[in-house]
Design an enzyme around this catalytic site. Sequence first.
Site, PDB file in Angstrom:
ATOM      1  N   GLU B  46       2.392 -14.204  30.091  1.00  0.00           N
ATOM      2  CA  GLU B  46       2.154 -12.851  29.577  1.00  0.00           C
ATOM      3  C   GLU B  46       2.956 -11.858  30.420  1.00  0.00           C
ATOM      4  O   GLU B  46       3.123 -12.062  31.627  1.00  0.00           O
ATOM      5  CB  GLU B  46       0.651 -12.547  29.738  1.00  0.00           C
ATOM      6  CG  GLU B  46       0.233 -11.130  29.392  1.00  0.00           C
ATOM      7  CD  GLU B  46      -1.193 -10.813  29.864  1.00  0.00           C
ATOM      8  OE1 GLU B  46      -1.610 -11.329  30.925  1.00  0.00           O
ATOM      9  OE2 GLU B  46      -1.884 -10.052  29.162  1.00  0.00           O
ATOM     10  N   ASN B 106       0.474  -5.439  23.780  1.00  0.00           N
ATOM     11  CA  ASN B 106       0.715  -6.542  24.710  1.00  0.00           C
ATOM     12  C   ASN B 106       1.104  -7.732  23.821  1.00  0.00           C
ATOM     13  O   ASN B 106       0.266  -8.313  23.143  1.00  0.00           O
ATOM     14  CB  ASN B 106      -0.562  -6.812  25.508  1.00  0.00           C
ATOM     15  CG  ASN B 106      -0.344  -7.800  26.638  1.00  0.00           C
ATOM     16  OD1 ASN B 106       0.616  -8.566  26.625  1.00  0.00           O
ATOM     17  ND2 ASN B 106      -1.236  -7.796  27.610  1.00  0.00           N
ATOM     18  N   LYS B 123      -1.684  -9.086  21.383  1.00  0.00           N
ATOM     19  CA  LYS B 123      -2.972  -9.451  22.004  1.00  0.00           C
ATOM     20  C   LYS B 123      -4.137  -8.690  21.388  1.00  0.00           C
ATOM     21  O   LYS B 123      -4.153  -7.450  21.386  1.00  0.00           O
ATOM     22  CB  LYS B 123      -2.885  -9.152  23.508  1.00  0.00           C
ATOM     23  CG  LYS B 123      -4.091  -9.566  24.329  1.00  0.00           C
ATOM     24  CD  LYS B 123      -3.780  -9.315  25.809  1.00  0.00           C
ATOM     25  CE  LYS B 123      -4.863  -9.758  26.744  1.00  0.00           C
ATOM     26  NZ  LYS B 123      -4.447  -9.553  28.164  1.00  0.00           N
ATOM     27  N   GLU B 142      -5.971  -2.368  30.758  1.00  0.00           N
ATOM     28  CA  GLU B 142      -5.267  -2.780  29.528  1.00  0.00           C
ATOM     29  C   GLU B 142      -5.689  -1.956  28.325  1.00  0.00           C
ATOM     30  O   GLU B 142      -4.877  -1.671  27.449  1.00  0.00           O
ATOM     31  CB  GLU B 142      -5.489  -4.269  29.265  1.00  0.00           C
ATOM     32  CG  GLU B 142      -4.711  -5.137  30.228  1.00  0.00           C
ATOM     33  CD  GLU B 142      -4.673  -6.592  29.784  1.00  0.00           C
ATOM     34  OE1 GLU B 142      -4.227  -6.863  28.657  1.00  0.00           O
ATOM     35  OE2 GLU B 142      -5.094  -7.451  30.575  1.00  0.00           O
ATOM     36  N   CYS B 168      -3.603 -14.368  27.505  1.00  0.00           N
ATOM     37  CA  CYS B 168      -4.518 -14.117  28.623  1.00  0.00           C
ATOM     38  C   CYS B 168      -5.993 -14.153  28.219  1.00  0.00           C
ATOM     39  O   CYS B 168      -6.527 -15.200  27.902  1.00  0.00           O
ATOM     40  CB  CYS B 168      -4.144 -12.805  29.307  1.00  0.00           C
ATOM     41  SG  CYS B 168      -4.912 -12.608  30.937  1.00  0.00           S
ATOM     42  N   ASN B 193      -1.966 -13.205  33.139  1.00  0.00           N
ATOM     43  CA  ASN B 193      -1.924 -12.555  34.445  1.00  0.00           C
ATOM     44  C   ASN B 193      -3.386 -12.329  34.801  1.00  0.00           C
ATOM     45  O   ASN B 193      -4.000 -11.376  34.309  1.00  0.00           O
ATOM     46  CB  ASN B 193      -1.250 -11.185  34.372  1.00  0.00           C
ATOM     47  CG  ASN B 193       0.268 -11.233  34.248  1.00  0.00           C
ATOM     48  OD1 ASN B 193       0.997 -10.826  35.129  1.00  0.00           O
ATOM     49  ND2 ASN B 193       0.741 -11.711  33.111  1.00  0.00           N
TER      50      ASN B 193
END
Lengths: 308, 308
Positions: B46, B106, B123, B142, B168, B193
Amino acid sequence: MADFVVGGAQMGPIQRADTREDVVARMIALLERAAVAGVEMLVFPELALTTFFPRWYAEDRAEFDKYFEREMPNAVTQPLFDRARELEIAITFGYAELTPEGRHFNTSILTDRAGRIVGKYRKVHLPGHVEHDPERSFQHLEKRYFEPGDLGFPVWRNAGVVMGMAICNDRRWPEVYRCMGLQGVELVTLGYNTPSVNSQKGEEGLERRLFHSDLSMQAGAYQNATYVVGVAKAGVEDGHHLMAGSIIVDPNGVIIARAKTEGDELISAACDFAACRFGKETMFDFARHRRPEHYGRITSQSGVVLEV
Amino acid sequence: MADFVVGGAQMGPIQRADTREDVVARMIALLERAAVAGVEMLVFPELALTTFFPRWYAEDRAEFDKYFEREMPNAVTQPLFDRARELEIAITFGYAELTPEGRHFNTSILTDRAGRIVGKYRKVHLPGHVEHDPERSFQHLEKRYFEPGDLGFPVWRNAGVVMGMAICNDRRWPEVYRCMGLQGVELVTLGYNTPSVNSQKGEEGLERRLFHSDLSMQAGAYQNATYVVGVAKAGVEDGHHLMAGSIIVDPNGVIIARAKTEGDELISAACDFAACRFGKETMFDFARHRRPEHYGRITSQSGVVLEV
C-alpha cells in the site's frame, strides 16, 4: 458488564447402543464438575443426546426419527434441566428436533441460570448431501435428515451478556459471526461433531481439520470482538473418529482454554466481557467503518457468479 | 488452470526525505530479483511510493496533495511499468490517487504481464479518524485524507487467474474476501502499512498485531478457497515502526511464504490455482451451502443494532 466463568463440556463418543439416560447422566456429571469450577454458563456439543446418525444412510428417513426429540425438556432430559437450575448454571446443548408439524432441525437451546429455555437456534449451514454418495469414504447426510434452520441468527441477553448460538459447520462461515456481531454479541456458543478425516480428501487429516476449526472460530471472535466457545463431541463413535479440540477464544482471537482429551472433559475460562468493548469501539466499530453499499453480493447471491 | 509463481515485494521504510525516483529504483530492484526467482505476478505494498503520511495532521488537507499521484503511470513510475513489461511480470502496487475532479483515494492498480493497467481498486475500509486525536499515541488520519473507495470489490482475470485487490485494513473484514469469493476469486492481493503498536492500546504490540494480520488473511483464504498475498511496507519510517510479516497464504489458509526481515525483501511461492477448486466445490460450495435469506443484517445495517 458481566464477568463470569464460561465452561465447555466436551463429550466423548455416544455409541448407538447407549441410552439417552446414560448420556444425560454423563451430562449431569459434567455439570457437577462445572459447578465445582465456578462455571456459570456451560456449553455442551451439537447433537449431545445421541450418536451422530447422519453418517448413515436410511432409505426411509423416518427410520431415524428415533434420534429426534419431540419436546424439550422431555422426560429424559428433565433431570439435566433440574440440576442446572439447582446449580444456577445456564446451559446450552444441541439435539435433533422433530416439530409437531413433522419438521426436522439440527437445533440447540439456551437456558438461563434458573433452568428456563430462553433461546432456540436451528442450524443454518447444513454440510454434506442428500443422497447416498459412493464417492465418499463415509456419508455425511445432514442435508437428508434436516432442513436448514429458519430462525436466523438471533441473540439473547442472558446472565447480563449478549449471547448467540451456532452449530458445527456454521463456525466456518463468517456471515454467522457477523450477523450476531451486528447485534452486539459478546459470547457465541457452538457445539460440533466433526469427522477427523475429510470424507472427500483422505489426506486432510486431524491436524489440518483442527487448524481449520480453530482458525474459523478465532477469526470470528477477533473480527466481532466477542468470546467464542466451541465444544466437541469427540473420539471414536460407532467406529468413526470425531475430532476433539474444544476451545474458548477471547475477543482478541486468542485461545484461552483448550481440551486435552477426546473424552468427557470440562474446560473453562474466566471471561471479562468488558474486554469486548475495545474492539467494538475501535477497529471494529462497525458504524464508523463498515460500508454495506459495497457488500451487496453477500445477500443478493448465494453462489458464485463468474463474470470474468 | 494456471500455475505460476507469485511474489510479494516487501518494502522497507520510505522516509519523508526520499524521492519517488529513489523509491521506484528500489521497486525495480525488487522486480529484477523477482524475475530471477521466476515470479510472474508481483505484489507491492500500500502507498508504495511515499511515506505513510496519514500519521501526520495537516490543518489544510491540500498541504498533503504532494503525496498524491495525478495520473498512473506518470513520468516517475513509467520506468517501473516498462521494466515489468520487459520482464513479463504482472504487478500491483498502491498509491495515493488524486483524480482530475479533485477526489482523494487510497488506491491500488493491477497490470497484466504486458504492463497494461487492467484493474483499479480504491480502499473501502479506511481506518482511523478525521480530526486530530490527542488521546492517541500517534495519529492515523486516513479518514481525513481519503474518501472511502467507490469501486466495490471487483475481480479481473489476469494471467489466467481470477484476481482481486484489497488494501491494508480491508484485510480484517470478512466481507471483503467474501465479495470477491462470490466472484470466484483465486488470488487476493493486498498491501499494508500497519503500525506495530496500537495507537489506542499501547500494550498491543508487534506480536499481537502480526497475529491479527495473519489470522484475518488465513481465514479469508480458507473460507473462500483462494490464495492471499499480503505485503508490508515495514520498518522504522520517519520515526514510526511499521510491522513486517508479509505472507503468502494458500487456499487451505496455510502460510506458505513469510518475510524474515523488515526491509526490501522478496518472498515467493509456486501457486497451483487448481488447488482452489477443492474448497470451492465442497465445504465452500456457496451455491449449495450459503443461506443469504438469513444474512440480511450484513447489508441492511452498517452499525450494531442492540435489541436485547
